[in-house]
Design a protein around this motif. Structure first.
Motif, PDB file in Angstrom:
ATOM      1  N   ALA A  23       0.734  -1.160  -0.037  1.00  0.00           N
ATOM      2  CA  ALA A  23      -0.098   0.124  -0.005  1.00  0.00           C
ATOM      3  C   ALA A  23       0.760   1.252   0.027  1.00  0.00           C
ATOM      4  O   ALA A  23       0.513   2.366  -0.734  1.00  0.00           O
ATOM      5  N   ASP A  24       2.044   1.113   0.723  1.00  0.00           N
ATOM      6  CA  ASP A  24       2.909   2.555   0.842  1.00  0.00           C
ATOM      7  C   ASP A  24       3.463   2.629  -0.439  1.00  0.00           C
ATOM      8  O   ASP A  24       3.784   3.723  -1.007  1.00  0.00           O
ATOM      9  N   ALA A  25       4.036   1.590  -1.218  1.00  0.00           N
ATOM     10  CA  ALA A  25       4.469   1.602  -2.400  1.00  0.00           C
ATOM     11  C   ALA A  25       3.829   2.028  -3.418  1.00  0.00           C
ATOM     12  O   ALA A  25       4.190   3.062  -3.958  1.00  0.00           O
ATOM     13  N   PHE A  26       2.337   1.822  -3.440  1.00  0.00           N
ATOM     14  CA  PHE A  26       1.554   2.197  -4.509  1.00  0.00           C
ATOM     15  C   PHE A  26       1.420   3.639  -4.050  1.00  0.00           C
ATOM     16  O   PHE A  26       1.192   4.275  -5.216  1.00  0.00           O
ATOM     17  N   LYS A  27       1.088   4.127  -3.074  1.00  0.00           N
ATOM     18  CA  LYS A  27       0.679   5.438  -2.619  1.00  0.00           C
ATOM     19  C   LYS A  27       2.276   6.396  -3.063  1.00  0.00           C
ATOM     20  O   LYS A  27       1.676   7.537  -3.626  1.00  0.00           O
ATOM     21  N   ALA A  28       3.170   5.879  -2.985  1.00  0.00           N
ATOM     22  CA  ALA A  28       4.385   6.800  -3.178  1.00  0.00           C
ATOM     23  C   ALA A  28       4.576   6.585  -4.911  1.00  0.00           C
ATOM     24  O   ALA A  28       5.051   7.739  -5.346  1.00  0.00           O
ATOM     25  N   LYS A  29       4.080   5.510  -5.723  1.00  0.00           N
ATOM     26  CA  LYS A  29       4.094   5.513  -7.136  1.00  0.00           C
ATOM     27  C   LYS A  29       3.226   6.405  -7.601  1.00  0.00           C
ATOM     28  O   LYS A  29       3.358   7.134  -8.534  1.00  0.00           O
ATOM     29  N   VAL A  30       2.040   6.604  -6.806  1.00  0.00           N
ATOM     30  CA  VAL A  30       0.916   7.625  -7.499  1.00  0.00           C
ATOM     31  C   VAL A  30       1.481   9.090  -7.290  1.00  0.00           C
ATOM     32  O   VAL A  30       1.321   9.761  -7.874  1.00  0.00           O
ATOM     33  N   GLY A  31       1.958   9.112  -6.118  1.00  0.00           N
ATOM     34  CA  GLY A  31       2.639  10.479  -5.666  1.00  0.00           C
ATOM     35  C   GLY A  31       3.534  11.111  -6.819  1.00  0.00           C
ATOM     36  O   GLY A  31       3.921  12.131  -6.856  1.00  0.00           O
ATOM     37  N   SER A  32       4.453  10.052  -7.144  1.00  0.00           N
ATOM     38  CA  SER A  32       5.435  10.476  -8.106  1.00  0.00           C
ATOM     39  C   SER A  32       4.897  10.531  -9.642  1.00  0.00           C
ATOM     40  O   SER A  32       5.622  10.514 -10.607  1.00  0.00           O
ATOM     41  N   GLY A  33       3.638  10.038  -9.777  1.00  0.00           N
ATOM     42  CA  GLY A  33       3.003  10.104 -11.278  1.00  0.00           C
ATOM     43  C   GLY A  33       3.283   8.831 -11.945  1.00  0.00           C
ATOM     44  O   GLY A  33       2.896   8.932 -13.058  1.00  0.00           O
ATOM     45  N   GLY A  34       3.767   7.965 -11.416  1.00  0.00           N
ATOM     46  CA  GLY A  34       3.944   6.451 -11.842  1.00  0.00           C
ATOM     47  C   GLY A  34       2.657   5.565 -12.193  1.00  0.00           C
ATOM     48  O   GLY A  34       2.575   4.850 -12.792  1.00  0.00           O
TER      49      GLY A  34
END
Length: 122
Positions: A23-34
């Motif tokens: 979940a944390d990795a996905f949120k970080a990916k969303v934050g970076s636009g990936g």
């Protein structure tokens, strides 16, 4: 993963470490636009199932069906544009089916009770 983790937290359940990391990795990916959040598919105003939303082809098919019903004597020509009779007939058929099902259930219960008392010595 974030949605599942949130559901577990709201249910006061423990979120597994591996799930929380996803979940944390996905949120970080969303934050970076990936990546981006997916919608549930249930948004919007929905379909109202009225004639305004019919395509021209659907309208033609509906009129042809109604004309056929008139030709076969299934529909009164005066009711070309209404389905109220059809709806009443459907409702009456449903009610009679429910009554028949209830009668069958009562008869089965009575037969089972009679069979149970017939097998019991008195």
């Amino acid at each position: 993963a974030p949605t599942l983790a949130k559901a577990l937290r709201e249910a006061e359940q423990e979120v597994p470490k591996a799930l929380q990391e996803m979940a944390d990795a996905f949120k970080a990916k969303v934050g970076s636009g990936g990546s981006q959040w997916a919608g549930s598919g249930y948004g919007g105003s929905g379909f109202t199932f009225d004639d305004d939303e019919m395509t021209e082809s659907q309208k033609i098919q509906d009129m042809q069906r109604r004309q056929y019903e008139i030709e076969q004597g299934l529909r009164d020509p005066a009711d070309l544009f209404t389905d109220s009779e059809d709806e009443k007939e459907d409702e009456e058929a449903m009610n009679s089916e429910e009554e028949a099902d209830a009668k069958t259930a009562r008869e089965a219960a009575a037969a089972a009770a009679a069979a149970a008392t017939a097998g019991v010595p008195g």
